[in-house]
Design an enzyme around this catalytic site. Sequence first.
Site, PDB file in Angstrom:
ATOM      1  N   ASP A  16       9.039   1.425  -5.465  1.00  0.00           N
ATOM      2  CA  ASP A  16       7.874   2.136  -5.986  1.00  0.00           C
ATOM      3  C   ASP A  16       7.130   1.209  -6.942  1.00  0.00           C
ATOM      4  O   ASP A  16       7.618   0.909  -8.037  1.00  0.00           O
ATOM      5  CB  ASP A  16       8.345   3.395  -6.713  1.00  0.00           C
ATOM      6  CG  ASP A  16       7.221   4.218  -7.297  1.00  0.00           C
ATOM      7  OD1 ASP A  16       6.054   3.774  -7.249  1.00  0.00           O
ATOM      8  OD2 ASP A  16       7.505   5.312  -7.820  1.00  0.00           O
ATOM      9  N   ASN A  59      -2.064  -4.333  -2.743  1.00  0.00           N
ATOM     10  CA  ASN A  59      -2.724  -3.526  -1.718  1.00  0.00           C
ATOM     11  C   ASN A  59      -2.238  -2.080  -1.691  1.00  0.00           C
ATOM     12  O   ASN A  59      -2.960  -1.190  -1.232  1.00  0.00           O
ATOM     13  CB  ASN A  59      -2.494  -4.183  -0.348  1.00  0.00           C
ATOM     14  CG  ASN A  59      -2.920  -3.306   0.807  1.00  0.00           C
ATOM     15  OD1 ASN A  59      -4.107  -3.077   1.026  1.00  0.00           O
ATOM     16  ND2 ASN A  59      -1.944  -2.800   1.555  1.00  0.00           N
ATOM     17  N   TYR A 108      -9.811   8.610  -7.237  1.00  0.00           N
ATOM     18  CA  TYR A 108      -9.762   7.284  -6.613  1.00  0.00           C
ATOM     19  C   TYR A 108     -10.704   6.323  -7.325  1.00  0.00           C
ATOM     20  O   TYR A 108     -10.333   5.188  -7.673  1.00  0.00           O
ATOM     21  CB  TYR A 108     -10.156   7.436  -5.150  1.00  0.00           C
ATOM     22  CG  TYR A 108      -9.990   6.209  -4.286  1.00  0.00           C
ATOM     23  CD1 TYR A 108      -8.794   5.501  -4.251  1.00  0.00           C
ATOM     24  CD2 TYR A 108     -11.031   5.793  -3.454  1.00  0.00           C
ATOM     25  CE1 TYR A 108      -8.638   4.402  -3.421  1.00  0.00           C
ATOM     26  CE2 TYR A 108     -10.882   4.698  -2.621  1.00  0.00           C
ATOM     27  CZ  TYR A 108      -9.685   3.999  -2.605  1.00  0.00           C
ATOM     28  OH  TYR A 108      -9.547   2.911  -1.779  1.00  0.00           O
ATOM     29  N   ALA A 167     -11.899   6.541 -10.386  1.00  0.00           N
ATOM     30  CA  ALA A 167     -11.426   6.278 -11.741  1.00  0.00           C
ATOM     31  C   ALA A 167     -10.306   5.237 -11.733  1.00  0.00           C
ATOM     32  O   ALA A 167     -10.295   4.315 -12.560  1.00  0.00           O
ATOM     33  CB  ALA A 167     -10.942   7.575 -12.391  1.00  0.00           C
ATOM     34  N   LYS A 185      -9.670   2.924  -9.432  1.00  0.00           N
ATOM     35  CA  LYS A 185     -10.149   1.610  -9.012  1.00  0.00           C
ATOM     36  C   LYS A 185     -11.070   0.977 -10.050  1.00  0.00           C
ATOM     37  O   LYS A 185     -11.076  -0.254 -10.212  1.00  0.00           O
ATOM     38  CB  LYS A 185     -10.871   1.722  -7.660  1.00  0.00           C
ATOM     39  CG  LYS A 185      -9.945   2.032  -6.488  1.00  0.00           C
ATOM     40  CD  LYS A 185      -8.903   0.961  -6.265  1.00  0.00           C
ATOM     41  CE  LYS A 185      -8.134   1.173  -4.962  1.00  0.00           C
ATOM     42  NZ  LYS A 185      -7.095   0.129  -4.753  1.00  0.00           N
TER      43      LYS A 185
END
Length: 253
Positions: A65, A92, A158, A160, A162
């Site tokens: 994780d 990634n 998403y 926020a 990134k």
Amino acid sequence: MKLDLTGKTALVTGATGQLGRVIARTLATCGANLALHYINNEMKAKELKDEIEAMGRQAVIVQGDMTKQDTAFRIRDAIQNTLGNVDIVVANAVIQYEWTSVLEQAPEDYLSQFESCVMQSVYLAKAFIPQMQEMRSGRFIGINTECAMQNFAHQSAYTAGKRGMDGVYRVLAKEVGEYQITVNQVAPGWTISERDRTSEPGHDEAYTRSVPLRRRGEDQEIANVVAFLASDLSSFITGAYIPVSGGNVMPAI
């Protein structure tokens, strides 16, 4: 002029995902040995390892994780014991969730995006940047998104995550540049992947009309930019957020 990663070792997190597996194959095609991270899909990780070894490269699979700091350090040690120091890190992996409005989005979704976008990158930096500093070279690459510039409805968690990730990469680029380590982000648009090629075509006409090149990008086109940033050809590029979106988003000066 050749994009040559011979003798380099690359870690790709989320390597079994739709984009991750293409990035891993592309780096291997350019000559790199691969550490392939996965969290659940062990079968795909083993298949990808076999595929890369069939190219004549070395490959190891590592599981864990990536939102946990001890995972990053454990993976670093496992790679060092098999392939040696890591020259290229590609962050990634990202946690998937259902998108909805700010008012409806569960608070834990914001936390998951912060952990998988921001904290994954921080933990990878803490684990692998010191090695790169000793070598006085390295490539630290994050997969961001065009959504970070678009700020559309239902993208808040998403976006926020990134956008927070973007801040970490820009600061890190300034902190480690003196060691000739480059830190960059690749920001794909809505990308065609293996899943799209084996299923019914999606309704993407409205999206493609908004893209200057009038099409969606291919996963290989994203991986090509990652490989370029991983190579010596990009030695004077750092702190960059590079959209690979056919012009759908254009950072302005």
